[in-house]
Write an enzyme that holds these catalytic residues in place. Structure first.
Site, PDB file in Angstrom:
ATOM      1  CB  SER A 124      -0.862  -0.025   1.260  1.00  0.00           C
ATOM      2  OG  SER A 124      -1.415   1.243   1.505  1.00  0.00           O
ATOM      3  CE1 TYR A 148      -3.822  -2.379   5.494  1.00  0.00           C
ATOM      4  CE2 TYR A 148      -3.338  -0.028   5.384  1.00  0.00           C
ATOM      5  CZ  TYR A 148      -3.607  -1.225   4.753  1.00  0.00           C
ATOM      6  OH  TYR A 148      -3.636  -1.276   3.383  1.00  0.00           O
ATOM      7  CE  LYS A 152      -1.595  -4.229   3.195  1.00  0.00           C
ATOM      8  NZ  LYS A 152      -1.955  -5.537   2.591  1.00  0.00           N
ATOM      9  CG  ASN A 197     -13.174   1.924   7.911  1.00  0.00           C
ATOM     10  OD1 ASN A 197     -13.615   2.448   8.918  1.00  0.00           O
ATOM     11  ND2 ASN A 197     -12.927   0.621   7.805  1.00  0.00           N
ATOM     12  CG  ASN A 198     -11.506   2.929   2.499  1.00  0.00           C
ATOM     13  OD1 ASN A 198     -11.635   1.732   2.710  1.00  0.00           O
ATOM     14  ND2 ASN A 198     -10.444   3.607   2.854  1.00  0.00           N
ATOM     15  CG  ASP A 294      -7.093  11.222   6.791  1.00  0.00           C
ATOM     16  OD1 ASP A 294      -6.671  10.053   6.693  1.00  0.00           O
ATOM     17  OD2 ASP A 294      -8.292  11.519   6.701  1.00  0.00           O
TER      18      ASP A 294
HETATM   19  N1  UFG Z   1     -12.673  10.901   3.640  1.00  0.00           N
HETATM   20  C1  UFG Z   1     -13.708  11.718   4.031  1.00  0.00           C
HETATM   21  N2  UFG Z   1     -14.846  11.137   4.520  1.00  0.00           N
HETATM   22  C2  UFG Z   1     -14.989   9.779   4.634  1.00  0.00           C
HETATM   23  C3  UFG Z   1     -13.918   8.956   4.234  1.00  0.00           C
HETATM   24  C4  UFG Z   1     -12.764   9.555   3.746  1.00  0.00           C
HETATM   25  O1  UFG Z   1     -13.627  12.954   3.936  1.00  0.00           O
HETATM   26  O2  UFG Z   1     -16.037   9.318   5.106  1.00  0.00           O
HETATM   27  C5  UFG Z   1     -11.456  11.521   3.061  1.00  0.00           C
HETATM   28  C6  UFG Z   1     -10.177  11.239   3.814  1.00  0.00           C
HETATM   29  O3  UFG Z   1      -9.968  12.188   4.830  1.00  0.00           O
HETATM   30  C7  UFG Z   1      -9.130  11.310   2.684  1.00  0.00           C
HETATM   31  C8  UFG Z   1      -9.899  10.783   1.471  1.00  0.00           C
HETATM   32  O4  UFG Z   1     -11.270  10.957   1.783  1.00  0.00           O
HETATM   33  O5  UFG Z   1      -8.763  12.638   2.435  1.00  0.00           O
HETATM   34  C9  UFG Z   1      -9.625   9.333   1.172  1.00  0.00           C
HETATM   35  O6  UFG Z   1      -9.877   8.556   2.329  1.00  0.00           O
HETATM   36  P1  UFG Z   1      -9.958   6.953   2.265  1.00  0.00           P
HETATM   37  O7  UFG Z   1     -10.263   6.467   3.651  1.00  0.00           O
HETATM   38  O8  UFG Z   1     -10.875   6.530   1.173  1.00  0.00           O
HETATM   39  O9  UFG Z   1      -8.496   6.555   1.812  1.00  0.00           O
HETATM   40  P2  UFG Z   1      -7.107   6.797   2.544  1.00  0.00           P
HETATM   41  O10 UFG Z   1      -6.253   7.524   1.556  1.00  0.00           O
HETATM   42  O11 UFG Z   1      -7.229   7.377   3.868  1.00  0.00           O
HETATM   43  O12 UFG Z   1      -6.671   5.294   2.775  1.00  0.00           O
HETATM   44  C10 UFG Z   1      -6.285   4.502   1.708  1.00  0.00           C
HETATM   45  C11 UFG Z   1      -6.500   3.023   2.013  1.00  0.00           C
HETATM   46  C12 UFG Z   1      -5.595   2.574   3.132  1.00  0.00           C
HETATM   47  C13 UFG Z   1      -4.198   3.005   2.881  1.00  0.00           C
HETATM   48  C14 UFG Z   1      -4.138   4.482   2.606  1.00  0.00           C
HETATM   49  C15 UFG Z   1      -2.780   5.003   2.285  1.00  0.00           C
HETATM   50  O13 UFG Z   1      -7.834   2.791   2.396  1.00  0.00           O
HETATM   51  O14 UFG Z   1      -5.645   1.172   3.174  1.00  0.00           O
HETATM   52  O15 UFG Z   1      -4.958   4.769   1.475  1.00  0.00           O
HETATM   53  O16 UFG Z   1      -2.307   4.412   1.164  1.00  0.00           O
HETATM   54  F1  UFG Z   1      -3.462   2.736   3.978  1.00  0.00           F
END
Ligand code: UFG
Length: 332
Positions: A124, A148, A152, A197-198, A294
């Site tokens: 990742s 997590y 990785k 979560n995403n 973040d």
């Molecule tokens: N976000 C929101 N609201 C939500 C969910 C996310 O505003 O309900 C924002 C986050 O703050 C971020 C963006 O949307 O700015 C993306 O968030 P995600 O959770 O979709 O993705 P991340 O980049 O945080 O996480 C992803 C993968 C992880 C990995 C990470 C870093 O899900 O497994 O990228 O590579 F670790």
């Protein structure tokens, strides 16, 4: 070539399974269905018109893996299986280390016993931590901000050491950026249990009426509109990267790392706008505080994958949004 896909019924695993079968590979799946179901495999069979052998098995269980390797001639392993929720990993670090490391170690031991020497790993972009400027290149220093991500990074290290010690081993570490979208058939896609979560699964559930509104985590980041910027990649493009990685590993021993991203960054509000344009559905949102850990921006330099593997992401943000909705709208 017969490929064992651990976690092959999951989001990325199932799309990779379809791409492999469409490119003349055979696939065997090992999955304990803790975050998926055998129905996903039936759907992969429907898309490809091929039958897929699968085992309901825990990848950390050496005897269960030996059974799979003795019943099938496994030429390569793609290891997708693993826990992946950042927040949960902070609450339950031991569970994360136990599961994600044990599965990898068991695979390496059993592969050695059976003479299987190609290992492709789902890593990742999280291993770039919060210290590097974008775009991220594979040679940048690594660090992590949660257990997590550390699993990785540890697994990358374990596989690197294993490939140094065993000159027959070919390891490819694939650093995924943010996979979204779904298969164009609408038959497979991401369907997280509980509250997503995403970002994209959350938006999709707002669109379907399952959630009231999106919570945007912060608008004070150092980005063009203040919301977090990520490198979103269509899961089908990501899946194709695995086919290229296997072809590469079949010809090259040692260990190589590749970023799988598009190289383009979009903010949270860019994604909301693109989703609304692609689907015609309004996504209400509120701005909330930042989520712990973040970063402002995560974006790949994807030039190594193009240069060495001949792989490049092809699908647009419109495709990613339209395909997500094409899948989500049929989920009960
Ligand atoms: N976000 C929101 N609201 C939500 C969910 C996310 O505003 O309900 C924002 C986050 O703050 C971020 C963006 O949307 O700015 C993306 O968030 P995600 O959770 O979709 O993705 P991340 O980049 O945080 O996480 C992803 C993968 C992880 C990995 C990470 C870093 O899900 O497994 O990228 O590579 F670790």
């Amino acid at each position: 070539m017969t490929v064992l896909l651990t976690g092959g019924a999951g989001f990325i695993g199932s799309h990779t399974c379809v791409e492999l079968l469409s490119n003349g590979f055979d696939a065997v799946i090992a999955d304990n269905f803790s975050n998926s179901s055998p129905d996903v495999i039936k759907r992969c069979e429907k898309i490809t018109g091929k039958s897929i052998r699968y085992y309901n098995a825990n990848v950390a269980d050496g005897d269960a893996m030996r059974k799979i390797f003795s019943e099938n001639r496994i030429d390569a392993v793609i290891h997708f299986a693993g826990y992946k929720a950042v927040g949960e990993s902070v609450e339950k670090p031991v569970m994360y280390y136990r599961n994600n490391l044990d599965t990898t170690l068991t695979l390496l031991e059993v592969m050695k016993e059976f003479g299987t020497d190609i290992f492709v790993f789902s890593s990742s972009a999280t291993v770039y931590g919060n210290i590097n400027p974008v775009p991220f290149t594979e040679d940048m220093p690594t660090s992590t901000t949660n257990p997590y991500g550390t699993t990785k990074l540890f697994i990358e290290k374990i596989l690197t050491d294993a490939s140094c010690a065993d000159k027959n081993l070919a390891v490819v570490l694939l650093r995924y950026f943010n996979p979204i979208g779904a298969h164009e058939s609408g038959l497979i896609g991401e369907n997280p249990k509980g509250i997503p979560n995403n970002l994209m699964p959350y938006i999709a559930q707002v669109a379907s009426g399952k959630r009231e509104k999106l919570h945007v985590y912060g608008n004070d980041f150092n980005t063009h509109d203040g919301t977090g910027v990520r490198d979103y990649i269509h899961v089908t493009d990501l899946a194709k990267g695995h086919v290229k990685a296997l072809e590469y590993a079949a010809k090259h021993k040692g260990c190589e790392i590749f970023n799988l991203g598009t190289g383009t960054g979009y903010s949270v509000l860019d994604i909301v706008n693109a989703f609304e344009k692609a689907t015609g559905i309004k996504i209400p949102y509120v701005i909330d505080g930042r989520r712990a850990g973040d970063i402002d921006e995560s974006r790949a330099d994807a030039s190594k994958a193009l240069r060495v593997l001949g792989w490049k992401a092809e699908k647009s943000l419109f495709d990613m949004c339209a395909d997500t909705w094409n899948w989500q709208k049929n989920i009960k």
